[in-house]
Scaffold this motif. Structure first.
Motif, PDB file in Angstrom:
ATOM      1  N   THR A 118       0.835  -1.206   0.000  1.00 52.56           N
ATOM      2  CA  THR A 118       0.000   0.000   0.000  1.00 52.56           C
ATOM      3  C   THR A 118       0.865   1.250   0.000  1.00 52.56           C
ATOM      4  OG1 THR A 118      -1.714  -1.198   1.224  1.00 52.56           O
ATOM      5  CG2 THR A 118      -1.887   1.198   1.162  1.00 52.56           C
ATOM      6  N   VAL A 119       1.929   1.251   0.809  1.00 53.68           N
ATOM      7  CA  VAL A 119       2.862   2.378   0.830  1.00 53.68           C
ATOM      8  C   VAL A 119       3.476   2.587  -0.551  1.00 53.68           C
ATOM      9  CG1 VAL A 119       5.100   3.160   1.703  1.00 53.68           C
ATOM     10  CG2 VAL A 119       3.387   2.244   3.288  1.00 53.68           C
ATOM     11  N   SER A 120       3.893   1.507  -1.189  1.00 53.28           N
ATOM     12  CA  SER A 120       4.497   1.614  -2.508  1.00 53.28           C
ATOM     13  C   SER A 120       3.512   2.186  -3.517  1.00 53.28           C
ATOM     14  CB  SER A 120       4.985   0.229  -2.959  1.00 53.28           C
ATOM     15  OG  SER A 120       5.497   0.268  -4.272  1.00 53.28           O
ATOM     16  N   PHE A 121       2.269   1.712  -3.477  1.00 55.45           N
ATOM     17  CA  PHE A 121       1.242   2.195  -4.407  1.00 55.45           C
ATOM     18  C   PHE A 121       1.043   3.701  -4.255  1.00 55.45           C
ATOM     19  CE2 PHE A 121      -3.182   3.368  -5.185  1.00 55.45           C
ATOM     20  CZ  PHE A 121      -3.387   2.889  -6.466  1.00 55.45           C
ATOM     21  N   LEU A 122       0.880   4.161  -3.018  1.00 53.70           N
ATOM     22  CA  LEU A 122       0.643   5.584  -2.784  1.00 53.70           C
ATOM     23  C   LEU A 122       1.857   6.422  -3.135  1.00 53.70           C
ATOM     24  CD1 LEU A 122      -1.279   5.331   0.622  1.00 53.70           C
ATOM     25  CD2 LEU A 122      -2.260   5.865  -1.621  1.00 53.70           C
ATOM     26  N   SER A 123       3.057   5.915  -2.807  1.00 53.34           N
ATOM     27  CA  SER A 123       4.287   6.661  -3.076  1.00 53.34           C
ATOM     28  C   SER A 123       4.492   6.890  -4.567  1.00 53.34           C
ATOM     29  CB  SER A 123       5.489   5.917  -2.496  1.00 53.34           C
ATOM     30  OG  SER A 123       5.390   5.800  -1.094  1.00 53.34           O
ATOM     31  N   GLN A 124       4.114   5.906  -5.359  1.00 51.18           N
ATOM     32  CA  GLN A 124       4.276   6.014  -6.803  1.00 51.18           C
ATOM     33  C   GLN A 124       3.263   6.956  -7.436  1.00 51.18           C
ATOM     34  OE1 GLN A 124       4.128   2.001  -8.314  1.00 51.18           O
ATOM     35  NE2 GLN A 124       5.880   1.342  -7.089  1.00 51.18           N
ATOM     36  N   ARG A 125       2.313   7.428  -6.634  1.00 47.48           N
ATOM     37  CA  ARG A 125       1.239   8.263  -7.179  1.00 47.48           C
ATOM     38  C   ARG A 125       1.144   9.631  -6.507  1.00 47.48           C
ATOM     39  NH1 ARG A 125       0.744   3.283  -8.143  1.00 47.48           N
ATOM     40  NH2 ARG A 125      -0.226   2.612 -10.101  1.00 47.48           N
ATOM     41  N   GLY A 126       2.255  10.073  -5.974  1.00 50.97           N
ATOM     42  CA  GLY A 126       2.316  11.452  -5.504  1.00 50.97           C
ATOM     43  C   GLY A 126       2.205  11.661  -4.016  1.00 50.97           C
ATOM     44  N   VAL A 127       2.026  10.606  -3.233  1.00 48.96           N
ATOM     45  CA  VAL A 127       1.950  10.737  -1.780  1.00 48.96           C
ATOM     46  C   VAL A 127       3.338  10.457  -1.211  1.00 48.96           C
ATOM     47  CG1 VAL A 127       0.871   9.892   0.336  1.00 48.96           C
ATOM     48  CG2 VAL A 127      -0.457  10.002  -1.785  1.00 48.96           C
ATOM     49  N   LEU A 128       3.866  11.384  -0.413  1.00 48.21           N
ATOM     50  CA  LEU A 128       5.194  11.210   0.165  1.00 48.21           C
ATOM     51  C   LEU A 128       5.089  10.425   1.467  1.00 48.21           C
ATOM     52  CD1 LEU A 128       6.678  14.793  -0.389  1.00 48.21           C
ATOM     53  CD2 LEU A 128       6.907  12.760  -1.834  1.00 48.21           C
ATOM     54  N   TRP A 136      -4.035  15.402  -5.387  1.00 43.44           N
ATOM     55  CA  TRP A 136      -4.201  14.671  -6.643  1.00 43.44           C
ATOM     56  C   TRP A 136      -3.412  13.376  -6.539  1.00 43.44           C
ATOM     57  CZ3 TRP A 136      -6.936  14.406 -11.043  1.00 43.44           C
ATOM     58  CH2 TRP A 136      -6.457  13.578 -12.056  1.00 43.44           C
ATOM     59  N   ILE A 137      -4.087  12.255  -6.729  1.00 42.43           N
ATOM     60  CA  ILE A 137      -3.443  10.951  -6.682  1.00 42.43           C
ATOM     61  C   ILE A 137      -3.646  10.291  -8.033  1.00 42.43           C
ATOM     62  CG2 ILE A 137      -3.455   8.662  -5.602  1.00 42.43           C
ATOM     63  CD1 ILE A 137      -4.202  10.019  -2.994  1.00 42.43           C
ATOM     64  N   ALA A 138      -2.558   9.960  -8.676  1.00 42.89           N
ATOM     65  CA  ALA A 138      -2.594   9.453 -10.044  1.00 42.89           C
ATOM     66  C   ALA A 138      -3.141   8.031 -10.095  1.00 42.89           C
ATOM     67  CB  ALA A 138      -1.198   9.497 -10.653  1.00 42.89           C
ATOM     68  N   GLY A 139      -3.616   7.666 -11.279  1.00 43.72           N
ATOM     69  CA  GLY A 139      -4.087   6.309 -11.519  1.00 43.72           C
ATOM     70  C   GLY A 139      -2.975   5.456 -12.092  1.00 43.72           C
ATOM     71  N   GLY A 140      -3.349   4.533 -12.976  1.00 48.67           N
ATOM     72  CA  GLY A 140      -2.351   3.675 -13.606  1.00 48.67           C
ATOM     73  C   GLY A 140      -2.553   2.211 -13.266  1.00 48.67           C
ATOM     74  N   GLU A 141      -1.490   1.446 -13.375  1.00 47.00           N
ATOM     75  CA  GLU A 141      -1.556   0.008 -13.150  1.00 47.00           C
ATOM     76  C   GLU A 141      -0.750  -0.372 -11.919  1.00 47.00           C
ATOM     77  OE1 GLU A 141      -0.320  -2.142 -16.589  1.00 47.00           O
ATOM     78  OE2 GLU A 141      -1.954  -1.402 -17.851  1.00 47.00           O
ATOM     79  N   VAL A 142      -1.188  -1.434 -11.266  1.00 49.97           N
ATOM     80  CA  VAL A 142      -0.447  -2.002 -10.154  1.00 49.97           C
ATOM     81  C   VAL A 142      -0.603  -3.516 -10.217  1.00 49.97           C
ATOM     82  CG1 VAL A 142      -2.430  -1.769  -8.579  1.00 49.97           C
ATOM     83  CG2 VAL A 142      -0.120  -1.992  -7.644  1.00 49.97           C
ATOM     84  N   GLU A 143       0.477  -4.231  -9.937  1.00 52.33           N
ATOM     85  CA  GLU A 143       0.431  -5.691  -9.968  1.00 52.33           C
ATOM     86  C   GLU A 143       0.498  -6.244  -8.556  1.00 52.33           C
ATOM     87  OE1 GLU A 143       2.810  -9.510 -11.893  1.00 52.33           O
ATOM     88  OE2 GLU A 143       2.457  -7.686 -13.056  1.00 52.33           O
ATOM     89  N   VAL A 144      -0.379  -7.179  -8.276  1.00 49.16           N
ATOM     90  CA  VAL A 144      -0.455  -7.792  -6.954  1.00 49.16           C
ATOM     91  C   VAL A 144       0.662  -8.830  -6.809  1.00 49.16           C
ATOM     92  CG1 VAL A 144      -1.919  -9.146  -5.406  1.00 49.16           C
ATOM     93  CG2 VAL A 144      -2.946  -7.431  -6.928  1.00 49.16           C
ATOM     94  N   PRO A 145       1.358  -8.845  -5.675  1.00 51.70           N
ATOM     95  CA  PRO A 145       2.399  -9.865  -5.482  1.00 51.70           C
ATOM     96  C   PRO A 145       1.785 -11.235  -5.249  1.00 51.70           C
ATOM     97  CG  PRO A 145       2.093  -8.616  -3.467  1.00 51.70           C
ATOM     98  CD  PRO A 145       1.232  -7.945  -4.522  1.00 51.70           C
ATOM     99  N   GLY A 146       2.631 -12.259  -5.215  1.00 54.36           N
ATOM    100  CA  GLY A 146       2.153 -13.608  -4.961  1.00 54.36           C
ATOM    101  C   GLY A 146       1.580 -13.755  -3.557  1.00 54.36           C
TER     102      GLY A 146
END
Length: 438
Positions: free
Chosen positions: A214-224, A239-249
């Motif tokens: 969750t931290v990684s997802f938010l960090s990649q979209r403008g949240v520090l 503003w929080i960007a969209g895009g793609e995210v892949e779920v780990p195993g």
């Protein structure tokens, strides 16, 4: 799955009986699904995005179809494409500030979804969380986070309401409980802080894989997000960007399959999972039990029993041994050459698998959070019924190791957490038949 015209209750798969004839050694390849818990938290985080989000490798499980309907009700264009293992969502112009009162009661992450809606709309109503009730699982830390962020939270008979009269504000919150850091409350705090102007501090945050995703997802979209000795510092964004995210195993599914293979004296080649995704605590316990784990390339793991299994002392939550691994481990350790002790370090207790496993001739005792498992037990076939995901996995493992044919009423809980466990076990050589009940 569709919504009924009366109560918008989803039509879940019919209950099923698993007919398992044990005694076969499991061997072969098994493709691990995307992580159930990581995916559900990532979708909740995606509700903050101001553009479409595609979640890839979303597991095809009951909880995800409940999510699809929940989010459609709340005002998102949401769709699960099982054939492509993708979940897509996009906010519409009519976001609803309510978590559906029936659907929300079917999943455990309802308070996290409520936090996302509160962050988006400034108010939210949500029912009490559902999911696996293997012990008391209070949500008070979620409500505490909302209050710290400036919300007025009130409870009523079947749920809660929260409103922010003056808007969300930066906050400091300790998400620890007497059993350790709360994963769910940590994510709730992350979602609220992500939308708050200014810097918030989450003290004693959970460091479980789902939180890191969750931290990684938010960090990649403008949240520090930054972590130091104080905790997680979160600087929100408007503003929080969209895009793609892949779920780990899914390390919980991987642990289940490894335990199933080892309990029958077999081995398994897991695909779609990196060795580090099993978590350090889990790999240590499995290794001490006598199971050899080795990375094969970047996304494959070989698991094989090296001679007789050993009894172990294990504490869930310690060193990130997931609590969900406890029930499958208990079933496996009935086949060890010595006794074992599994201490639940996350919840007050977790023993809904103890009585069902005893029906197979296993010798287990539960006192508070501590479960003693006698090793060297010859299991016998039994009929069993359980209501939570990991206890269902435990009795499946017991049936695979037992002599004779077992009948298990565990279809629905398995499908809540496992996309293809039954077919995957069949491919490994299990004598397993799924009979749908009318």
């Amino acid at each position: 799955m569709v919504l009924s015209s009366a109560g918008q209750m989803p039509e879940v798969p019919a209950e099923a009986i698993l007919k398992i004839t044990g005694g076969r050694t499991l061997h072969g390849r098994y493709r691990v699904q995307g992580s159930k818990n990581a995916a559900l938290h990532l979708v909740a985080a995606a509700l903050l995005a101001d553009a479409p989000v595609t979640v890839r490798r979303a597991p095809d499980i009951v909880d995800f179809f409940v999510y699809e309907r929940l989010l459609q009700y709340a005002g998102w264009d949401a769709a699960m494409d099982a054939s492509r293992s993708t979940f897509t969502l996009e906010p519409t112009g009519q976001i609803h500030h309510e978590v559906h009162p029936v659907l929300g009661g079917l999943v455990r992450t309802t308070p996290v979804l409520a936090a996302a809606l509160l962050a988006r709309t400034g108010k939210v109503t949500w029912p009490r969380a559902g999911g696996d009730a293997f012990c008391e699982r209070p949500t008070d830390r979620h409500e505490a986070v909302m209050r710290a962020a400036g919300a007025v939270v009130e409870s009523y008979g079947s749920g809660f309401t929260a409103t922010c009269p003056s808007g969300l504000r930066p906050f400091r919150i300790d998400v620890a409980t007497r059993f350790g850091a709360s994963r769910g409350a940590t994510v709730t705090a992350l979602l609220l802080a992500a939308r708050v102007p200014g810097s918030s501090l989450i003290i004693n945050p959970s460091n479980e894989p789902e939180v890191r995703e969750t931290v990684s997802f938010l960090s990649q979209r403008g949240v520090l997000v930054d972590q130091d000795e104080e905790g997680l510092h979160v600087s929100g964004s408007d503003w929080i960007a969209g895009g793609e995210v892949e779920v780990p195993g899914d390390h919980d599914e991987a642990a289940t399959v490894i335990c199933a293979a080892a309990a029958t004296g077999g081995d398994v080649h897991l695909e779609g999972l990196a060795l580090h995704e099993l978590t350090e605590g889990l790999t240590q316990v499995l290794t001490r039990a006598g199971i050899s784990l080795s990375a094969v390339g970047a996304q494959c793991v070989d698991a094989k029993s090296e001679g007789p299994l050993n009894g172990v002392d294990a504490v869930t939550g310690e060193g990130l041994l997931p609590s969900n691994a406890g029930p499958p481990l208990a079933a496996l350790l009935t086949q060890a050459s010595s006794d074992s002790v599994i201490t639940e370090g996350v919840y007050p207790s977790r023993d809904t698998h103890v009585a069902p496993l005893s029906r197979f001739g296993a010798h287990l005792s539960s006192v508070g959070p501590v479960i003693h498992v006698r090793g060297g037990t010859q299991l016998r076939a039994a009929d069993a019924e359980v209501g939570d995901i990991r206890a269902a996995a435990a009795v499946v493992i017991a049936a695979l190791a037992a002599q004779g044919t077992s009948l298990l009423r565990v279809g629905h809980p398995l499908w809540r957490g496992y996309q293809h466990l039954t077919s995957g076990l069949q491919a490994l050589g299990a004598d397993l038949v799924v009979d749908q009940e009318p």
